[in-house]
Design a protein around this motif. Sequence first.
Motif, PDB file in Angstrom:
ATOM      1  N   ASN A  43       0.803  -1.220   0.000  1.00 24.51           N
ATOM      2  CA  ASN A  43       0.000   0.000   0.000  1.00 24.51           C
ATOM      3  C   ASN A  43       0.842   1.280   0.000  1.00 24.51           C
ATOM      4  O   ASN A  43       0.436   2.310   0.519  1.00 24.51           O
ATOM      5  N   ILE A  44       2.039   1.186  -0.550  1.00 21.32           N
ATOM      6  CA  ILE A  44       2.886   2.381  -0.670  1.00 21.32           C
ATOM      7  C   ILE A  44       2.410   3.188  -1.886  1.00 21.32           C
ATOM      8  O   ILE A  44       2.357   4.406  -1.862  1.00 21.32           O
ATOM      9  N   ILE A  45       2.055   2.446  -2.951  1.00 19.24           N
ATOM     10  CA  ILE A  45       1.320   3.086  -4.046  1.00 19.24           C
ATOM     11  C   ILE A  45      -0.143   2.845  -3.739  1.00 19.24           C
ATOM     12  O   ILE A  45      -0.572   1.699  -3.641  1.00 19.24           O
ATOM     13  N   LEU A  46      -0.890   3.916  -3.544  1.00 19.15           N
ATOM     14  CA  LEU A  46      -2.248   3.680  -3.057  1.00 19.15           C
ATOM     15  C   LEU A  46      -3.355   4.206  -3.963  1.00 19.15           C
ATOM     16  O   LEU A  46      -4.506   3.842  -3.808  1.00 19.15           O
ATOM     17  N   GLY A  47      -3.017   5.045  -4.939  1.00 19.78           N
ATOM     18  CA  GLY A  47      -4.080   5.574  -5.791  1.00 19.78           C
ATOM     19  C   GLY A  47      -3.708   5.564  -7.265  1.00 19.78           C
ATOM     20  O   GLY A  47      -2.544   5.360  -7.616  1.00 19.78           O
ATOM     21  N   HIS A  48      -4.711   5.788  -8.125  1.00 19.65           N
ATOM     22  CA  HIS A  48      -4.436   5.780  -9.569  1.00 19.65           C
ATOM     23  C   HIS A  48      -5.509   6.524 -10.343  1.00 19.65           C
ATOM     24  O   HIS A  48      -6.616   6.769  -9.840  1.00 19.65           O
ATOM     25  N   ARG A  49      -5.160   6.875 -11.556  1.00 21.56           N
ATOM     26  CA  ARG A  49      -6.152   7.262 -12.569  1.00 21.56           C
ATOM     27  C   ARG A  49      -5.904   6.347 -13.774  1.00 21.56           C
ATOM     28  O   ARG A  49      -4.764   6.258 -14.256  1.00 21.56           O
ATOM     29  N   ASP A  50      -6.916   5.671 -14.226  1.00 15.78           N
ATOM     30  CA  ASP A  50      -6.862   4.825 -15.430  1.00 15.78           C
ATOM     31  C   ASP A  50      -5.684   3.847 -15.479  1.00 15.78           C
ATOM     32  O   ASP A  50      -5.126   3.602 -16.555  1.00 15.78           O
ATOM     33  N   PHE A  51      -5.288   3.321 -14.338  1.00 14.25           N
ATOM     34  CA  PHE A  51      -4.161   2.372 -14.346  1.00 14.25           C
ATOM     35  C   PHE A  51      -4.569   1.039 -14.977  1.00 14.25           C
ATOM     36  O   PHE A  51      -3.716   0.233 -15.349  1.00 14.25           O
ATOM     37  N   GLU A  52      -5.885   0.827 -15.155  1.00 11.46           N
ATOM     38  CA  GLU A  52      -6.360  -0.413 -15.808  1.00 11.46           C
ATOM     39  C   GLU A  52      -5.662  -0.599 -17.154  1.00 11.46           C
ATOM     40  O   GLU A  52      -5.346  -1.711 -17.553  1.00 11.46           O
ATOM     41  N   ARG A  53      -5.463   0.538 -17.867  1.00  8.79           N
ATOM     42  CA  ARG A  53      -4.849   0.465 -19.206  1.00  8.79           C
ATOM     43  C   ARG A  53      -3.440  -0.118 -19.143  1.00  8.79           C
ATOM     44  O   ARG A  53      -3.018  -0.852 -20.021  1.00  8.79           O
ATOM     45  N   ILE A  54      -2.730   0.241 -18.086  1.00  6.48           N
ATOM     46  CA  ILE A  54      -1.340  -0.226 -17.965  1.00  6.48           C
ATOM     47  C   ILE A  54      -1.332  -1.688 -17.524  1.00  6.48           C
ATOM     48  O   ILE A  54      -0.536  -2.497 -18.009  1.00  6.48           O
ATOM     49  N   ILE A  58       0.463  -4.594 -19.601  1.00  6.32           N
ATOM     50  CA  ILE A  58       1.447  -5.506 -19.006  1.00  6.32           C
ATOM     51  C   ILE A  58       1.004  -6.958 -19.186  1.00  6.32           C
ATOM     52  O   ILE A  58       1.774  -7.815 -19.617  1.00  6.32           O
ATOM     53  N   LYS A  59      -0.274  -7.215 -18.885  1.00  9.67           N
ATOM     54  CA  LYS A  59      -0.772  -8.591 -18.952  1.00  9.67           C
ATOM     55  C   LYS A  59      -0.763  -9.140 -20.377  1.00  9.67           C
ATOM     56  O   LYS A  59      -0.530 -10.312 -20.605  1.00  9.67           O
ATOM     57  N   ASN A  60      -1.046  -8.260 -21.344  1.00  7.30           N
ATOM     58  CA  ASN A  60      -1.195  -8.724 -22.727  1.00  7.30           C
ATOM     59  C   ASN A  60      -0.029  -8.335 -23.622  1.00  7.30           C
ATOM     60  O   ASN A  60      -0.153  -8.322 -24.848  1.00  7.30           O
ATOM     61  N   ASN A  61       1.071  -7.949 -22.962  1.00  8.27           N
ATOM     62  CA  ASN A  61       2.296  -7.680 -23.707  1.00  8.27           C
ATOM     63  C   ASN A  61       2.105  -6.603 -24.784  1.00  8.27           C
ATOM     64  O   ASN A  61       2.576  -6.741 -25.908  1.00  8.27           O
ATOM     65  N   LYS A  62       1.363  -5.544 -24.430  1.00 11.41           N
ATOM     66  CA  LYS A  62       1.126  -4.452 -25.381  1.00 11.41           C
ATOM     67  C   LYS A  62       2.081  -3.299 -25.072  1.00 11.41           C
ATOM     68  O   LYS A  62       2.599  -3.187 -23.948  1.00 11.41           O
ATOM     69  N   GLU A  63       2.200  -2.416 -26.069  1.00 12.33           N
ATOM     70  CA  GLU A  63       3.115  -1.300 -25.921  1.00 12.33           C
ATOM     71  C   GLU A  63       2.565  -0.249 -24.931  1.00 12.33           C
ATOM     72  O   GLU A  63       1.378   0.056 -24.956  1.00 12.33           O
ATOM     73  N   PHE A  64       3.411   0.283 -24.098  1.00 10.40           N
ATOM     74  CA  PHE A  64       3.054   1.461 -23.288  1.00 10.40           C
ATOM     75  C   PHE A  64       4.342   2.207 -22.930  1.00 10.40           C
ATOM     76  O   PHE A  64       5.437   1.683 -23.092  1.00 10.40           O
ATOM     77  N   ALA A  65       4.158   3.448 -22.484  1.00 16.36           N
ATOM     78  CA  ALA A  65       5.324   4.263 -22.132  1.00 16.36           C
ATOM     79  C   ALA A  65       5.210   4.740 -20.688  1.00 16.36           C
ATOM     80  O   ALA A  65       4.118   4.747 -20.106  1.00 16.36           O
TER      81      ALA A  65
END
Length: 367
Positions: A43-54, A58-65
Amino acid sequence: MELTPWETPAVIDYKKTMEQFGVKPIADVLDNLKNEHHFFRRNIILGHRDFERIVDAIKNNKEFAVVSGMMPSGKMHFGHKMVVDLLKFYQKYTDNINIPIADLEAYWARNMSFETTKELALNEYITNYIALGLDPEKINVYLQSKYQKVKDLALILSKRTNWSEMKAIYGFKGETNIGHVFAPIVQVADILHPQVDENLNPEPKPVVVPVGIDQDPHIRLTRDIANRAKEFKFIPPSSTYHRFMTGLLGGKMSSSKPETAIFLTDDEKTVKKKIFSAKTGGRETLEEHKKYGGIPEECVVYELFLYHLILDDKELADIYQKCRSGELTCGKCKKMAYEKVVEFLKDLKEKREQAKEIALKILEGKY
Ligand code: SF4
């Protein structure tokens, strides 16, 4: 609470601040990614916006930056190391890791010369980033003032906001210099530039920006501008929010107050003094500590274990229990933390020697 990227309050109510700005709890979207890094698990990283995309990328080996700016304003400490640890996590999944050095912002907002920022970025930050384990092949480190693509994009995107919005988000006053007002637009371009090619043609892809909650105004502005600049077809950037490490004496950790932080270049004697003077969750007397137990949640020594020094969850749980039961005393615990930090810094010092040359090549664009 009013948050601006220029000042971080000493105490942050994370839950309230996240609710106020619409930042969502990250635990809901992590899936089994939480096993991949202790920052997620603990719980050191505790919040997000739209992290589902990342998570999906990651899960489907797609490109991201990934974009993670650096503001070289002093010596690097363990708080800064957190960011590098996160980038090391991402480099397992992408080689598109962008690290802008905010020399324009330093010049406009902090009155630092370009030479000073460059020198600090090179000798303190990039050298440590490489020594800490970032792969030079996977990172794009650049000075804002020298990167034409970002500057061009900033000029174009500046049309998508106005003075009223900048004033409302950042609290700018009439006497603020115009460069300072423009600095956030350069950061918007830093964040969005992985989604355009060299000629600024659209190349949309998910981008994640790991930040402290105080940087959320930049994220909100970037997402709004991304939505308004329809010609680029930007995917609004995702973001994650981590807790700040507490200063060694309680309160804020700061490069400008050496007693509040362990620097990555501190010597043994200094580390010893800092750790043995640190605020703990121990009781007033040894007798009371043994009787009632300590409070690890209020202890900055425990925080060092939690964030950096003990990656094995079982080992950490053991310390937690022994502290709580009073079996572990603060003296013993501090000695253990001191030994771990010294060992870590000794190894890092050696790695830094090898990293110096690479850092110089990176900054000169020769790597
Ligand atoms: Fe902190 Fe260790 Fe003391 Fe517990 S025993 S309060 S973890 S220093």
